[in-house]
Enzyme design. Structure first.
Site, PDB file in Angstrom:
ATOM      1  CG  ASP A   5       5.993   2.821  -5.424  1.00  0.00           C
ATOM      2  OD1 ASP A   5       5.768   2.562  -6.633  1.00  0.00           O
ATOM      3  OD2 ASP A   5       5.347   2.286  -4.500  1.00  0.00           O
ATOM      4  CG  ASP A  10       3.225   2.813  -2.021  1.00  0.00           C
ATOM      5  OD1 ASP A  10       2.529   2.911  -3.059  1.00  0.00           O
ATOM      6  OD2 ASP A  10       4.250   2.116  -1.962  1.00  0.00           O
ATOM      7  CD  GLN A 226      -7.525   2.628  -4.639  1.00  0.00           C
ATOM      8  OE1 GLN A 226      -7.526   1.599  -5.293  1.00  0.00           O
ATOM      9  NE2 GLN A 226      -7.331   2.643  -3.324  1.00  0.00           N
ATOM     10  CG  ASP A 239       1.618  -1.049  -1.744  1.00  0.00           C
ATOM     11  OD1 ASP A 239       1.985   0.076  -2.136  1.00  0.00           O
ATOM     12  OD2 ASP A 239       1.771  -2.088  -2.418  1.00  0.00           O
TER      13      ASP A 239
HETATM   14  O1  RIB Z   1       1.176  -3.571  -8.632  1.00  0.00           O
HETATM   15  C1  RIB Z   1       0.809  -2.894  -7.452  1.00  0.00           C
HETATM   16  C2  RIB Z   1       1.970  -2.141  -6.898  1.00  0.00           C
HETATM   17  O2  RIB Z   1       2.374  -1.134  -7.825  1.00  0.00           O
HETATM   18  C3  RIB Z   1       1.638  -1.384  -5.592  1.00  0.00           C
HETATM   19  O3  RIB Z   1       2.779  -1.358  -4.765  1.00  0.00           O
HETATM   20  C4  RIB Z   1       1.314   0.001  -6.059  1.00  0.00           C
HETATM   21  O4  RIB Z   1       1.612   0.988  -5.078  1.00  0.00           O
HETATM   22  C5  RIB Z   1       2.250   0.153  -7.227  1.00  0.00           C
HETATM   23  O5  RIB Z   1       3.503   0.552  -6.716  1.00  0.00           O
HETATM   24 CA    CA Z   2       3.651   0.749  -3.967  1.00  0.00          CA
END
Ligand code: RIB
Ligand code: CA
Length: 318
Positions: A5, A10, A226, A239
């Site tokens: 996502d 990701d 971030q 991820d």
């Molecule tokens: O809680 C972390 C997850 O939620 C990760 O996959 C981040 O990309 C969000 O999708």
């Molecule tokens: Ca994710």
């Protein structure tokens, strides 16, 4: 195969999977989560294009959870889901198949060649739940499912639940149950380990300096976003740690536990209930009994080695 996502972390995971010489990235499936599905697909295509991997098919999947109302995480990932960098879009279109059929075909082709593919879900598990319940035969082509989601001890989306599972708790429950039914090994890279592999501002800036508009530059900018958003000196690769756990399984310490997903509960919906009890006395008196599932729950991670693996791959040193 990755299910994403895309989202900042990701993207960090996609870059690692696309560039690491030891991986054969067969397909990527998209699901609504951090951002709406259309944005996720666009971001995913853009990241693979930056990595020079337009050969990897990308499928658009579920636009919303099975039952829950959709939420997003744009407060974390930016309005566009990718740090609002305005990163160039890919000219490529997604595969014409729905993501579930793309995953099905990829796994059936692997099984026909007597190969087994590792599935790495990094998002709400809606696509994976639909896949396993609709086409259970694909289990023959699955080596394991190593998913980012859940937690033994903490939450982020709520005090009790991790975002991916909270976004679609029914899907998570279906996947855990289907893996038990189908004999698929399931590893959980949850919040207990998720935040530990972190990249410093200095390391991120060095990536940007390495190749401004290439994969390292994108990765560095995402980490710096971030750091700015959270006012921190480092940013998690998130991820990407689940992909590291596939490349270097020894870097993740796991233990098998029964796991259920709370589907009711006002304050606990979406919690992964990891049953760590080991006294038969308690178990014998529990009206629920233990779940018949077994999940390899990530308890500790070698954060330094995973960060090093990610950085070296992005810098083209592997
Ligand atoms: O809680 C972390 C997850 O939620 C990760 O996959 C981040 O990309 C969000 O999708
Ligand atoms: Ca994710």
């Amino acid at each position: 195969m990755l299910d994403v996502d895309t989202g900042i972390d990701d993207a960090c995971a996609l870059l690692l999977a696309a560039l690491h010489p030891g991986l054969d990235l067969r397909a990527v499936s998209c699901v609504g989560g951090n951002a709406p599905l259309a944005q996720v697909v666009s971001n995913t295509l853009a990241v693979l294009h930056t990595a020079g991997r337009d050969d990897v098919p990308v499928g658009a999947g579920a636009i919303r959870p099975l039952l829950a109302d959709p939420v997003d995480a744009r407060h974390v990932h930016g309005d566009d889901g990718m740090g609002d960098l305005g990163w160039p879009r890919s000219p490529r279109e997604p595969d014409q198949r729905h993501a579930v059929e793309l995953l099905r075909d990829t796994l059936r082709e692997a099984a026909a060649r007597d190969e087994r593919v590792t599935v790495i879900p990094l998002a709400p598990l809606t696509n994976i739940a639909l896949l396993l319940r609709t086409y259970p035969d694909v289990a023959a082509g699955i080596e394991e499912i190593c998913f980012m989601g859940g937690a033994a001890n903490v939450g982020n989306a709520t005090a009790s639940a991790e975002f991916n599972v909270f976004h679609d708790p029914e899907a998570a429950a279906v996947v855990i149950d289907a893996c038990a039914d189908l004999g698929i090994r399931l590893r959980m890279y949850g919040l207990d380990v998720f935040y530990a592999p972190a990249v410093t501002r200095e390391q991120a800036q060095a990536l940007v300096d390495h190749d401004q508009q290439g994969p390292a530059g994108l990765a560095g900018r995402l980490v710096l976003f971030q750091c700015e958003r959270f006012g921190a000196d480092s940013g998690t690769i998130g991820d990407a740690g689940a992909v590291c756990a596939v490349i270097d399984p020894d870097g993740l310490t796991t233990k098998d536990f029964p796991v259920r997903v709370e589907l009711g509960g006002t304050w606990s919906r979406g919690r992964t209930v990891v049953d760590m009890r080991d006294w038969t006395g308690d178990l014998a008196h529990d009206p629920h009994g233990q779940a018949n599932t077994r999940v390899a729950v990530g308890l500790q991670v070698d954060a330094g080695s995973y960060v090093d693996l990610w950085l070296r791959t992005l810098r083209g040193e592997l």
